[in-house]
Motif scaffolding. Sequence first.
Motif, PDB file in Angstrom:
ATOM      1  N   LEU A  63       0.829  -1.205   0.000  1.00  0.00           N
ATOM      2  CA  LEU A  63       0.000   0.000   0.000  1.00  0.00           C
ATOM      3  C   LEU A  63       0.862   1.253   0.000  1.00  0.00           C
ATOM      4  CD1 LEU A  63      -2.608  -0.998   2.728  1.00  0.00           C
ATOM      5  CD2 LEU A  63      -2.895  -1.112   0.249  1.00  0.00           C
ATOM      6  N   PRO A  64       0.492   2.252  -0.807  1.00  0.00           N
ATOM      7  CA  PRO A  64       1.210   3.525  -0.750  1.00  0.00           C
ATOM      8  C   PRO A  64       1.093   4.140   0.646  1.00  0.00           C
ATOM      9  CG  PRO A  64      -0.256   3.444  -2.657  1.00  0.00           C
ATOM     10  CD  PRO A  64      -0.568   2.245  -1.804  1.00  0.00           C
ATOM     11  N   GLN A  65       2.087   4.906   1.031  1.00  0.00           N
ATOM     12  CA  GLN A  65       2.096   5.474   2.381  1.00  0.00           C
ATOM     13  C   GLN A  65       0.907   6.383   2.652  1.00  0.00           C
ATOM     14  OE1 GLN A  65       6.009   7.152   2.960  1.00  0.00           O
ATOM     15  NE2 GLN A  65       6.804   5.194   3.670  1.00  0.00           N
ATOM     16  N   ASP A  66       0.441   7.124   1.647  1.00  0.00           N
ATOM     17  CA  ASP A  66      -0.705   7.997   1.890  1.00  0.00           C
ATOM     18  C   ASP A  66      -1.962   7.182   2.199  1.00  0.00           C
ATOM     19  OD1 ASP A  66      -0.675   7.216  -0.875  1.00  0.00           O
ATOM     20  OD2 ASP A  66      -2.128   8.781  -1.330  1.00  0.00           O
ATOM     21  N   ILE A  67      -2.103   6.022   1.576  1.00  0.00           N
ATOM     22  CA  ILE A  67      -3.237   5.140   1.861  1.00  0.00           C
ATOM     23  C   ILE A  67      -3.095   4.563   3.265  1.00  0.00           C
ATOM     24  CG2 ILE A  67      -4.440   3.010   1.190  1.00  0.00           C
ATOM     25  CD1 ILE A  67      -4.759   5.243  -0.862  1.00  0.00           C
ATOM     26  N   GLN A  68      -1.883   4.151   3.629  1.00  0.00           N
ATOM     27  CA  GLN A  68      -1.646   3.624   4.973  1.00  0.00           C
ATOM     28  C   GLN A  68      -2.008   4.671   6.023  1.00  0.00           C
ATOM     29  OE1 GLN A  68       2.224   1.839   5.664  1.00  0.00           O
ATOM     30  NE2 GLN A  68       2.376   1.303   3.501  1.00  0.00           N
ATOM     31  N   LEU A  69      -1.600   5.920   5.794  1.00  0.00           N
ATOM     32  CA  LEU A  69      -1.897   6.985   6.752  1.00  0.00           C
ATOM     33  C   LEU A  69      -3.392   7.254   6.839  1.00  0.00           C
ATOM     34  CD1 LEU A  69       1.007   9.501   6.031  1.00  0.00           C
ATOM     35  CD2 LEU A  69       0.603   8.236   8.154  1.00  0.00           C
ATOM     36  N   ARG A  70      -4.066   7.248   5.709  1.00  0.00           N
ATOM     37  CA  ARG A  70      -5.506   7.492   5.708  1.00  0.00           C
ATOM     38  C   ARG A  70      -6.232   6.382   6.474  1.00  0.00           C
ATOM     39  NH1 ARG A  70      -8.062   6.919   0.396  1.00  0.00           N
ATOM     40  NH2 ARG A  70      -6.246   8.077  -0.273  1.00  0.00           N
ATOM     41  N   LEU A  71      -5.861   5.145   6.214  1.00  0.00           N
ATOM     42  CA  LEU A  71      -6.484   4.029   6.936  1.00  0.00           C
ATOM     43  C   LEU A  71      -6.212   4.116   8.431  1.00  0.00           C
ATOM     44  CD1 LEU A  71      -5.767   1.084   4.490  1.00  0.00           C
ATOM     45  CD2 LEU A  71      -7.986   2.139   4.968  1.00  0.00           C
ATOM     46  N   SER A 121      -0.943  13.895  25.049  1.00  0.00           N
ATOM     47  CA  SER A 121      -0.218  12.657  25.315  1.00  0.00           C
ATOM     48  C   SER A 121       0.955  12.436  24.365  1.00  0.00           C
ATOM     49  CB  SER A 121      -1.177  11.467  25.221  1.00  0.00           C
ATOM     50  OG  SER A 121      -1.620  11.314  23.898  1.00  0.00           O
ATOM     51  N   ILE A 122       1.219  13.406  23.512  1.00  0.00           N
ATOM     52  CA  ILE A 122       2.323  13.274  22.559  1.00  0.00           C
ATOM     53  C   ILE A 122       3.648  13.426  23.299  1.00  0.00           C
ATOM     54  CG2 ILE A 122       3.406  14.269  20.518  1.00  0.00           C
ATOM     55  CD1 ILE A 122       0.596  15.091  19.608  1.00  0.00           C
ATOM     56  N   SER A 123       4.506  12.484  23.081  1.00  0.00           N
ATOM     57  CA  SER A 123       5.786  12.419  23.780  1.00  0.00           C
ATOM     58  C   SER A 123       6.783  13.437  23.241  1.00  0.00           C
ATOM     59  CB  SER A 123       6.357  11.008  23.608  1.00  0.00           C
ATOM     60  OG  SER A 123       7.698  10.967  23.996  1.00  0.00           O
ATOM     61  N   ARG A 174       7.842   9.551  11.897  1.00  0.00           N
ATOM     62  CA  ARG A 174       6.740   8.676  11.494  1.00  0.00           C
ATOM     63  C   ARG A 174       5.497   8.937  12.342  1.00  0.00           C
ATOM     64  NH1 ARG A 174       6.720   2.389  12.567  1.00  0.00           N
ATOM     65  NH2 ARG A 174       5.427   3.071  14.254  1.00  0.00           N
ATOM     66  N   ASP A 175       5.693   9.103  13.637  1.00  0.00           N
ATOM     67  CA  ASP A 175       4.564   9.389  14.528  1.00  0.00           C
ATOM     68  C   ASP A 175       3.932  10.737  14.202  1.00  0.00           C
ATOM     69  OD1 ASP A 175       4.947   6.977  15.862  1.00  0.00           O
ATOM     70  OD2 ASP A 175       6.292   7.889  17.329  1.00  0.00           O
ATOM     71  N   ALA A 197      -2.153  12.980  10.143  1.00  0.00           N
ATOM     72  CA  ALA A 197      -3.234  12.369   9.366  1.00  0.00           C
ATOM     73  C   ALA A 197      -4.493  12.238  10.219  1.00  0.00           C
ATOM     74  CB  ALA A 197      -2.795  11.003   8.843  1.00  0.00           C
ATOM     75  N   TRP A 198      -4.322  11.841  11.464  1.00  0.00           N
ATOM     76  CA  TRP A 198      -5.446  11.682  12.380  1.00  0.00           C
ATOM     77  C   TRP A 198      -6.089  13.031  12.683  1.00  0.00           C
ATOM     78  CZ3 TRP A 198      -4.688   8.979  17.788  1.00  0.00           C
ATOM     79  CH2 TRP A 198      -5.925   8.755  18.386  1.00  0.00           C
TER      80      TRP A 198
END
Length: 90
Positions: free
Chosen positions: A25-33, A49-51, A57-58, A64-65
Motif C-alpha cells: 500500500l502507498p504510504q498515503d493510503i496507509q496513513l488514511r487508513l 499525550s504526545i511524547s 513517522r509518529d 493524518a489523524w
Amino acid sequence: MNEKDLDTRFQEAVAIADKMSQSSLPQDIQLRLYAYYKQATFGMVDTSSISATYHLRDAFKTNAWMQISHLTADEAKELYIESIMELTKK
C-alpha cells in the motif's frame, strides 16, 4: 442501517486490512487508513499525550489523524470500510 450493522462491517473491514501487506500500500493510503481507524476507535487525537521523543513517522500519523478529527466515529468507520472495499477491488 443500525449501529450493529456498521460495527460488524467495520470489524470485517479491519479483518481484511489485517491480511493486507503494508508494503503493498502507498504510504498515503496507509496513513488514511490509520487515521480513519484511530478516529473510529479512539475519537479525537489527544495532543497532550504526545511524547517529547516524537519520531517523524509518529508526526505523520498524528497529522493524518488530526486532519480528520472533525469526523464522527461512525463517519470514520464508513470511510474506512469504503477505503478497504476500494482497495480489494484492485
